[in-house]
Design an enzyme around this catalytic site. Sequence first.
Site, PDB file in Angstrom:
ATOM      1  N   ALA A  99       0.734  -1.142   0.141  1.00 47.65           N
ATOM      2  CA  ALA A  99       0.085  -0.034   0.088  1.00 47.65           C
ATOM      3  C   ALA A  99       1.069   1.093  -0.075  1.00 47.65           C
ATOM      4  O   ALA A  99       2.095   1.184   0.361  1.00 47.65           O
ATOM      5  CB  ALA A  99      -0.846   0.059   1.245  1.00 47.65           C
ATOM      6  N   GLY A 140      -0.566  -5.319   0.115  1.00 48.62           N
ATOM      7  CA  GLY A 140      -1.472  -5.403  -0.875  1.00 48.62           C
ATOM      8  C   GLY A 140      -1.498  -5.915  -2.227  1.00 48.62           C
ATOM      9  O   GLY A 140      -2.156  -6.139  -2.937  1.00 48.62           O
ATOM     10  N   GLU A 143      -2.034  -9.476  -2.112  1.00 46.77           N
ATOM     11  CA  GLU A 143      -3.515  -9.570  -1.982  1.00 46.77           C
ATOM     12  C   GLU A 143      -4.236  -9.263  -3.406  1.00 46.77           C
ATOM     13  O   GLU A 143      -5.099  -9.942  -3.778  1.00 46.77           O
ATOM     14  CB  GLU A 143      -4.158  -8.312  -1.221  1.00 46.77           C
ATOM     15  CG  GLU A 143      -3.920  -8.921   0.475  1.00 46.77           C
ATOM     16  CD  GLU A 143      -4.371  -7.727   1.412  1.00 46.77           C
ATOM     17  OE1 GLU A 143      -5.230  -8.280   2.195  1.00 46.77           O
ATOM     18  OE2 GLU A 143      -3.991  -6.944   1.228  1.00 46.77           O
ATOM     19  N   GLU A 179       2.493  -6.497   6.968  1.00 50.15           N
ATOM     20  CA  GLU A 179       1.728  -5.635   7.447  1.00 50.15           C
ATOM     21  C   GLU A 179       1.815  -5.656   8.989  1.00 50.15           C
ATOM     22  O   GLU A 179       1.927  -4.734   9.724  1.00 50.15           O
ATOM     23  CB  GLU A 179       0.308  -5.673   7.235  1.00 50.15           C
ATOM     24  CG  GLU A 179      -0.182  -5.299   5.981  1.00 50.15           C
ATOM     25  CD  GLU A 179      -0.149  -6.504   4.741  1.00 50.15           C
ATOM     26  OE1 GLU A 179      -0.752  -6.280   3.915  1.00 50.15           O
ATOM     27  OE2 GLU A 179       0.444  -7.510   5.268  1.00 50.15           O
TER      28      GLU A 179
END
Length: 697
Positions: A67, A106, A109, A129
Amino acid sequence: MNQVSEQTVHVERHGAVLVTVIDNPPVNALSHSVRAGLLDALERFEQDDASKAMVILCAGRTFIAGADIREFNKPPQEPRLGTLIDRLDACAKPIVAAIHGTALGGGLEVGLACSYRVALDSARFGLPEVKLGLLPGSGGTVRLPRLIGVEHALTMISEGGQIGSQEAREKGLVDTVISGDLKAEAIAFAQTVIAEGARVRRTSDLPVPPFDAGLLATKRTELAKRYKGRQAPQIAVDLIEKMASTPFREAAQEEYRVCRELIGSNQSKALRHLFAAEREAAKIDGVPADVKPRDINKVAVVGPGVMGRGIAICLLNADLPTTLIGRTEESLAKAVAAIRKTYEGNVKRGTLTPDEVESRMSRLSTTTGYDDLRDIDLVIEAVTEDLEVKKAVFAKLDAALNERAIVATNTSFLDIEALADSVSNPENVAGMHFFNPANIMKLLENVRSSRTAPDVLATITSLGKRIGKVPVMVGRSEGFVANRMLSKRSREAQFLLEDGATPQQVDKVLSGFGFPIGPFALADLAGMDVMAAARAARFARMTPREQQCDIVDKLAAAGRLGQKSGAGYYLYGDDRKPQPDPAVNELLAQHRQARGFSHRDVTDQEILERCLYAMINEAAKILEEGAAARPGDIDVIWTNGFGWPTHLGGPMFHADQIGLPRIKEALDRYSALVGEDYFKPAGLIERLAAEDRGFYG
């Protein structure tokens, strides 16, 4: 496609394959423009009947590396990552994620929401994270276990580690590993998928694989020990437990709720602060970013003792030919044997191969002379902490080295200006203060003198990164930053014993705060003879109370040298576990009586405040003097050097969380109790507290 999207995402047609390319340097972070661009590309793909499959790949050196951390403190902006991932998951046509570099957070993901994943053999995967006090918020905890199993996924999520392509293939995360042209082979893979019926595979449709019922409890215990005081690793287990017994969509919603909650937590704010502070610390105050480091191809270390050996290992690990300089062949042979033994330990632990050991050892040479150093680019001096001894070494190096060679001292408290006076090119002199054990500890305090050349400062910073350290530039100051602040904590720990506290009470309070070990257990580990020698070196600069607080000297004189002798502040058996010793209580009682102190009950709060606030007050003075450029530098130093708990952000961040007005009030109180010499608030704290501000504004 909107204009913002076009800046970071573009599409190409290759027959029936639509290729979507993300180009958002430096790490293709999932900023709003990338999310919007991907969604635009997906809508184009869904509406284009001629496109039968889509490939997502990234320009530059990496796949999506996570992110955009700059957006964490802002309101979510659509399309959120979860929205994008839900759309990828729902797509009626197959999507292939083509991965190189790192697919992290992310980015992974996004890959998990695609039908297929192909990767270069050098690619790495992770959900890091947790290292920022967070957890995946867009399906990571609900998709990854379905692909690779609960045990493997829980390890990746709760510890934040990475795995390589081959391991990812073996575990089922990646469909195929590529060693050639990623783009070309990903397109070919997509064409094969089309030829075989363009089958869509949704990770969300997979069942959760069965797992051992005791896994979660075992993992909780392990994480509590390894990540003491950290919330996110334990919450990761909670999410995995819920995921295993909850429908996919409900588990995904809970994951997002928890992620948003963690973003606002103090622990995540602290860890994100440190993440930014480490990067800021790499910027050298007063040195332009375009100053180029000098080339470092060959190095030398003077002093084959414990510290010199550790430094040599760091340099050898970075593929640097290293010459170790000692006074005798015997001392050098002993050092070489110790270095080899360290490497052999790595082999036993599986972190090195025998061939790698031999390769590193082949780069090591030794000498007792200074005659053959003309081609050395940098020397690190690591001899005894005696100014005259170090000056003598510097004089020899000055005669032997070329005029561009850098001379760095590993001193922990001596005056670097005096050492720079010992050479004809003082602009080449700097400090590189390693922490023991040098080959393990991450912190490197680089020290500038008033005359150090800018490119020398750039060089030692660059070299610090090259050898795997976290380099922080500091200025001239006795003890620099880390040891100068530590000395204040050590002082208060000693004074607290005079006031009535016990070693075990002080240690329990500070380890309970989050330090890996208390000051008295640490002293026993280092050795009371070492502690007494350090005290003797500083004796002339101590206050009268510090001079008379000679508990360390008394323990050393009694032969209580710590773990090495079986007794110090504590007693030690074969298991090396510290046990309280009534004899120490008697020694302390006699000391108090001789010094005129009456025993009183000392509260845990007083112990914590005196030890921590003494450090914070000294840190404020360090900032005032310019010995540290930024409060963040001090936080980086203490979290990497002396085990300040990272989830509390470092002493300066922690002070702001408490509030400087409250800290000033406590400093005033302890000034009356202990003395103004020790607790008079620094001018910076006085000013900031009066303005109700903190070190960070």
